[in-house]
Design an enzyme around this catalytic site. Structure first.
Site, PDB file in Angstrom:
ATOM      1  N   ASP A  36       0.828  -1.212   0.000  1.00 35.70           N
ATOM      2  CA  ASP A  36       0.000   0.000   0.000  1.00 35.70           C
ATOM      3  C   ASP A  36       0.862   1.262   0.000  1.00 35.70           C
ATOM      4  OD1 ASP A  36      -2.060  -1.700   0.094  1.00 35.70           O
ATOM      5  OD2 ASP A  36      -2.741  -1.193   2.128  1.00 35.70           O
ATOM      6  N   ASP A  40       0.658   4.400  -2.478  1.00 37.01           N
ATOM      7  CA  ASP A  40       0.446   5.774  -2.000  1.00 37.01           C
ATOM      8  C   ASP A  40       1.521   6.707  -2.534  1.00 37.01           C
ATOM      9  OD1 ASP A  40      -1.705   4.817  -0.654  1.00 37.01           O
ATOM     10  OD2 ASP A  40      -0.735   4.757   1.313  1.00 37.01           O
ATOM     11  N   LYS A 118     -27.481 -13.007 -10.374  1.00 42.63           N
ATOM     12  CA  LYS A 118     -28.242 -11.756 -10.493  1.00 42.63           C
ATOM     13  C   LYS A 118     -27.873 -10.859  -9.320  1.00 42.63           C
ATOM     14  CE  LYS A 118     -32.810  -9.823 -11.176  1.00 42.63           C
ATOM     15  NZ  LYS A 118     -32.609  -8.765 -10.193  1.00 42.63           N
ATOM     16  N   CYS A 415     -29.736 -10.457  36.253  1.00 37.92           N
ATOM     17  CA  CYS A 415     -29.084 -10.328  37.564  1.00 37.92           C
ATOM     18  C   CYS A 415     -29.708  -9.236  38.423  1.00 37.92           C
ATOM     19  CB  CYS A 415     -27.585 -10.102  37.400  1.00 37.92           C
ATOM     20  SG  CYS A 415     -27.183  -8.448  36.823  1.00 37.92           S
TER      21      CYS A 415
HETATM   22  C1  9MJ Z   1     -28.002  -8.551 -12.894  1.00 34.13           C
HETATM   23  N1  9MJ Z   1     -28.799  -7.699 -12.236  1.00 34.13           N
HETATM   24  O1  9MJ Z   1     -27.130  -9.148 -12.323  1.00 34.13           O
HETATM   25  C2  9MJ Z   1     -28.886  -8.407 -16.299  1.00 34.13           C
HETATM   26  N2  9MJ Z   1     -28.208  -8.705 -14.304  1.00 34.13           N
HETATM   27  O2  9MJ Z   1     -29.354  -8.264 -18.649  1.00 34.13           O
HETATM   28  C3  9MJ Z   1     -27.566  -9.601 -15.129  1.00 34.13           C
HETATM   29  N3  9MJ Z   1     -29.029  -7.983 -15.054  1.00 34.13           N
HETATM   30  C4  9MJ Z   1     -29.579  -7.857 -17.427  1.00 34.13           C
HETATM   31  N4  9MJ Z   1     -27.989  -9.404 -16.353  1.00 34.13           N
HETATM   32  C5  9MJ Z   1     -30.168  -7.562 -19.465  1.00 34.13           C
HETATM   33  N5  9MJ Z   1     -26.653 -10.515 -14.714  1.00 34.13           N
HETATM   34  C6  9MJ Z   1     -30.903  -6.680 -18.716  1.00 34.13           C
HETATM   35  C7  9MJ Z   1     -30.531  -6.862 -17.409  1.00 34.13           C
END
Ligand code: 9MJ
Length: 675
Positions: A36, A40, A118, A415
């Site tokens: 680090d 820096d 997702k 207690c």
């Molecule tokens: C998320 N939210 O992880 C899409 N998303 O693809 C992934 N969203 C997406 N793909 C097309 N992995 C429209 C949204």
């Protein structure tokens, strides 16, 4: 152009490239390649040159990641290719229907899918023109988003300039901004310490950090980014065949891409992926709320087209809801390890994200008031990852006529000691300390827990039984329990008793980090304990450290430093530590200065000077005892001396020790150290 300026410009370009490579190694690859301090130094050099030559500052300089003057409002950005949302599925049958639609519309037997986690963050679009990040926008309504370029520039995982030959003329990278779980925990701890509001979850923290008109605030928060696709992509190198090739292309341009991304064929493989990722979910460094399936072939994607506002070729398969509504039956008060009284909701059992929940934390009295929660209310319960479920809110429309407000008790329910609230704290604490059986039990449970001393079989019920029968009061008492004492307990079989005795014995061989964590010092979690062990190398150096010494340790601020000093200055705690050592707990210590490893050498790396006459031993005997534990005895006092042992009629060495502020011990103090 002036020759000198040109040379400086070249140097700056090189410096920026080197710094960005280190940012990439650190933030995207999680594999820092320089210390680090060296990073820096490079950064400071860049800052200084840019300060001298402000005309040479470029928008893609790493110094521009620290934020810019606040905006009055965000301006709007129109997405030329809309940022669509995804169709959702919760049930297996919906996924089967999706796969059937794809096969029928594409007239194939089996479809190849790109599969991805997702992310539960905020969707953004990053627009690069000739490799330079020009604008960054939120999704907004999918067609028009907000211009958050300045904020996105502060995120070190997002490249400010792309390196490729040839560069795409225009590239819009789409993905999700999020806060890693570990950074979220740290941020909330900071918010707590500063008396500021905590964030409910990493998504809210990321949203709150990103939608700031003052990008300086965004810069101070640790956000990251994961790419999941592109919008406009102009250039011969942008893949036109398959989604997974686009992802590989983005990874090669140094965009973070989730390691869980893959390609599979057919419905069974989709379901398998859903279950595999689902079972890893709690261990992943980021929050996800499902997985995404996308038809991999871009030609097939085009053929399938769009319905209303979502692509037909993609589906989000969500994990079960992590929230549910149930009745709050009653509120109990639990006493924690540090005496904090925590109101706990007793709930009508409800399934949240596949797990039955009957208890949930209500945090503290302020939170109950803020959320306006009463006993018998219908409440929303949330379970996030592996943390304790919490009551998020109340469904006011369902409030029954017998709803009863809750009053925080002013005495400890265990207690009976007074329960007080310190002005700077949100919690009420029992002042009974380690005389309160609830605190004794919690301290012992924590000491024996898996990540601490790891005493297998010593569960909550057994600890309660031992404390209630006055057989143990402190963790040290565990090591004095014999087989006969344990097997005399109600419901304790001979075999279990001997297993526990063996587990207690086994735990004596431990590590310094585990031992420090096991002590239960307030604000010292497992990571901090490891840092302390690494930094100080031995328990004695840690015990002697003052606030300034402690703040030298990575990530330790004034609050942790103070609670550590407070802990070790408490005589009861020192006594328990002494007893634990006496009972034979051992770990490998590292000599502070020489770096040599030692077993039992608790004084390794320490320098002593003896002066005056000791009451019960000769100086030679004292020297032998110190050296046996790895300490070094020298003839004269210097600033490097750790201890001066002074007997009757000490000489000038004593005065010198006082002058240098060196710790002076008498014979009793030395003996305590030797133990
Ligand atoms: C998320 N939210 O992880 C899409 N998303 O693809 C992934 N969203 C997406 N793909 C097309 N992995 C429209 C949204």
């Amino acid at each position: 152009m002036n020759h000198e300026i040109e040379t400086i410009q070249q140097h700056l370009a090189k410096l920026r490239q080197v710094i960005e490579q280190h940012n990439y190694n650190y933030d995207v690859l999680n594999n820092p390649s320089i210390p680090d301090a060296e990073y820096d130094r490079l950064f400071h050099e860049l800052q200084q040159i840019e300060h001298r030559f402000p005309q040479l500052v470029t928008a893609d300089s790493p110094t521009q990641r620290v934020g810019a003057p606040p905006l009055k409002a965000f301006s709007q950005i129109t997405h030329r290719i809309p940022m669509l949302s995804l169709g959702n599925a919760l049930e297996d049958a919906e996924v089967a229907a999706f796969d059937r639609r794809m096969r029928e519309d594409l007239e194939v037997d089996c479809v190849e899918y790109a599969v991805e986690p997702k992310f539960d963050g905020l969707a953004v679009s990053l627009r690069y023109e000739n490799g330079i990040l020009m604008t960054g926008a939120t999704r907004g309504d999918g067609y028009v988003g907000e211009d958050i370029t300045l904020n996105l520039r502060t995120i070190r995982a997002i490249p400010l300039r792309l390196t490729a030959d040839p560069l795409p003329a225009v590239l819009e990278v789409r993905g999700e901004v999020l806060m890693l779980k570990a950074d979220f925990m740290k941020l909330n701890q900071q918010q707590r310490e500063n008396g500021e509001k905590e964030f409910a979850n990493p998504r809210n923290a990321a949203a709150g950090s990103l939608r700031q008109l003052n990008s300086g605030i965004t810069a101070a928060r640790r956000l990251t980014f994961f790419a999941y696709g592109i919008g406009i992509g102009e250039g011969s190198t942008v893949p036109k065949d398959k989604h997974n090739h686009i992802m590989e292309f983005l990874a090669a341009l140094h965009f973070p891409v989730a390691p869980e991304c893959g390609v599979v064929k057919g419905l069974d493989a989709l379901q398998q992926y859903y279950h595999d990722v689902g079972s890893q979910r709690d261990q992943l460094p980021y929050e996800i709320d499902g997985v995404v399936y996308k038809v991999n072939s871009l030609a097939q994607q085009e053929k399938l087209g769009f319905v209303s506002r979502a692509p037909r070729f993609a589906l989000a398969h969500k994990f079960p809801a992590q929230e549910a509504v149930t009745e709050l039956l009653d509120i109990d008060v639990q006493v924690g390890r540090t005496g904090a009284l925590t109101p706990v909701a007793r709930l009508k059992p409800v399934i949240v994200g596949g797990v039955t929940v009957t208890n949930a934390t209500l945090h503290n009295a302020d939170e109950i008031n803020r959320k306006n929660i009463m006993i018998h209310d219908s409440v929303v319960v949330r379970r996030a990852g592996d943390v304790i479920p919490e009551v998020v809110s109340v469904v006011l429309e369902k409030r029954p006529s017998n709803a009863k407000p809750f009053d925080m008790p002013d005495h400890c329910p265990v207690c009976g000691a007074k329960a007080v609230r310190l002005p700077e704290e949100a919690v009420v604490r029992c002042i009974g300390g380690l005389f309160c059986p609830a605190q004794q039990k919690q301290a012992i449970m924590h000491f024996a827990s898996r990540r601490a001393m790891d005493i297998e079989g010593l569960g909550e019920k057994l600890v309660a039984q031992l404390v209630d029968n006055a057989m143990i009061r402190t963790p040290a008492d565990l090591y004095k329990l014999g087989l006969s004492a344990l097997s005399g307990l109600a419901r304790m079989a001979e075999k279990s008793a001997s297993n526990i005795v063996a587990a207690i014995e086994k735990s004596k061989n431990t590590t310094l980090a585990r031992f420090i964590y096991a002590l239960g010092i307030r604000n010292v979690g497992e990571t901090t304990a490891k840092e302390l062990a690494r930094h100080f190398g031995s328990l004695d150096s840690l015990m002697c450290a003052n606030i300034e010494d402690l703040q030298q340790v990575t990530d330790i601020g004034p609050v942790v430093a103070q609670s550590t000093v407070d802990f070790f200055s408490e005589p009861h705690n020192r006594e328990v530590i002494e007893q634990l050592r006496f009972c034979g707990l051992r770990w490998i210590e590292r000599a502070n200065k020489t770096g040599e490893s030692a077993h039992h050498l608790t004084l390794a790396g320490k320098t002593f000077v003896l002066t005056g006459t000791l009451p019960h031993m000769t100086r030679e005997e004292a020297r032998e005892k110190i050296e046996k534990l790895g300490g070094k005895v020298v003839g004269s006092v210097s600033s490097k001396t750790d201890y001066v042992i002074a007997g009757a009629d000490p000489g000038s060495k004593y005065d010198k020790a006082v002058k240098f502020g060196i710790k002076i011990l008498d014979e009793a103090g030395l003996l305590q150290l030797l133990h």
